[in-house]
Design a protein around this motif. Structure first.
Motif, mmCIF file in Angstrom:
data_model
loop_
_atom_site.group_PDB
_atom_site.id
_atom_site.type_symbol
_atom_site.label_atom_id
_atom_site.label_comp_id
_atom_site.label_asym_id
_atom_site.label_seq_id
_atom_site.Cartn_x
_atom_site.Cartn_y
_atom_site.Cartn_z
ATOM 1 N N CYS A 128 0.860 -1.245 -0.201
ATOM 2 C CA CYS A 128 0.181 -0.002 0.172
ATOM 3 C C CYS A 128 0.741 1.515 0.079
ATOM 4 C CB CYS A 128 -0.492 -0.203 1.442
ATOM 5 S SG CYS A 128 -1.208 1.696 1.260
ATOM 6 N N THR A 129 0.886 1.942 -1.204
ATOM 7 C CA THR A 129 1.294 2.962 -0.699
ATOM 8 C C THR A 129 0.264 4.826 -0.901
ATOM 9 O OG1 THR A 129 3.008 2.787 -2.584
ATOM 10 C CG2 THR A 129 1.968 5.276 -2.318
ATOM 11 N N LEU A 130 0.630 5.417 0.075
ATOM 12 C CA LEU A 130 -0.528 6.678 0.992
ATOM 13 C C LEU A 130 -0.134 7.538 0.463
ATOM 14 C CD1 LEU A 130 -2.137 5.455 4.506
ATOM 15 C CD2 LEU A 130 -2.946 4.811 2.259
ATOM 16 N N VAL A 131 -0.644 8.952 -0.411
ATOM 17 C CA VAL A 131 -0.502 10.124 -0.522
ATOM 18 C C VAL A 131 -1.476 10.691 0.179
ATOM 19 C CG1 VAL A 131 -0.146 12.143 -2.396
ATOM 20 C CG2 VAL A 131 0.425 9.135 -2.566
ATOM 21 N N LEU A 132 -1.735 11.655 0.877
ATOM 22 C CA LEU A 132 -1.529 13.240 2.061
ATOM 23 C C LEU A 132 -1.188 14.026 1.153
ATOM 24 C CD1 LEU A 132 -3.106 13.483 4.894
ATOM 25 C CD2 LEU A 132 -1.407 13.709 5.418
ATOM 26 N N MET A 133 -2.457 14.920 0.598
ATOM 27 C CA MET A 133 -2.370 15.864 -0.380
ATOM 28 C C MET A 133 -2.681 16.462 0.244
ATOM 29 S SD MET A 133 -2.384 16.416 -4.198
ATOM 30 C CE MET A 133 -1.120 15.561 -4.615
ATOM 31 N N TRP A 134 -2.816 18.032 0.902
ATOM 32 C CA TRP A 134 -3.406 19.371 1.592
ATOM 33 C C TRP A 134 -3.505 19.974 0.123
ATOM 34 C CZ3 TRP A 134 0.166 17.082 4.020
ATOM 35 C CH2 TRP A 134 -0.323 17.219 5.704
ATOM 36 N N PRO A 135 -4.841 21.053 -0.179
ATOM 37 C CA PRO A 135 -5.056 22.111 -0.890
ATOM 38 C C PRO A 135 -3.847 22.695 -1.601
ATOM 39 C CG PRO A 135 -6.939 21.911 0.630
ATOM 40 C CD PRO A 135 -5.739 21.317 1.920
#
Length: 202
Positions: A128-135
């Motif tokens: 699993c690769t997670l990307v947490l992205m802000w606006p």
């Protein structure tokens, strides 16, 4: 590493199982989790050949559509004797003319192993690769890997996807046989989320 101080988090998935898993894992941190379907979002084409590339595509599309911070993941099962397949194409192996059929995908995976006369144990990893992205476009990346083996026939009705044929190392149960609270502690997604929580939520 950027701290997450937002009240809402959009999880860019239409998979109810994944969304439920994320809600359970993030519940202690006071963040309201919403899913892509609740926002009427479509699914962007996943055109990259890596989990990270596809997770970023999903995150960026959801951020641009909603202006919310977004958590996107790309995940799949990589089987050693199949040279890492299906890997980034895990969901594609389940595609039919009428949606995804993971029973069919599991049969296809096992048949490919049989055709290669792959020795047992037939080692594999859920990745699993997670990307947490802000606006503002900033993102943080987290990876989780759960080693184990694929077995046949499928066992259990819990979980989703390939869970009924995947037995994690150290267990005699498949992910499909495990109660959700156990799977949510050890899954590849849980491992990636734990890294994210340690770095961005605590």
């Amino acid at each position: 590493m950027r701290r997450f101080d937002e009240k809402y988090l959009l999880v860019a998935t239409h998979n109810a199982g994944k969304l439920g898993e994320m809600r359970a894992l993030l519940a202690p941190y006071g963040v309201e989790v919403v899913g892509a379907a609740e926002k009427g979002l479509g699914e962007p084409a996943e055109t990259e050949d890596s989990f990270l590339g596809n997770a970023r595509i999903k995150a960026r599309a959801a951020v641009e559509a909603t202006g919310l911070p977004v958590l996107a993941d790309d995940s799949g099962i990589s089987v050693d004797a199949l040279d890492g397949a299906p890997g980034v194409y895990t969901a594609d192996w389940a595609e039919t003319g009428n949606g995804r059929d993971f029973r069919l995908a599991m049969e296809k995976t096992w048949q490919a192993l049989e055709e290669r006369q792959a020795p047992k144990p037939r080692n594999a990893q859920f990745r699993c690769t997670l990307v947490l992205m802000w606006p503002d476009g900033h993102d943080e990346v987290f990876e989780g890997v759960l080693p184990g083996q694929v077995i046949w026939p499928p066992r259990g009705v819990e979980g989703h996807g390939y869970d009924p044929i995947f037995m994690p190392d150290g267990y005699n149960l498949t992910l499909g046989e495990m109660p959700p609270e156990l799977k949510n502690r050890l899954s590849h997604r849980a491992l990636a989320v734990k890294k994210m929580i340690n770095d961005c939520f605590q």
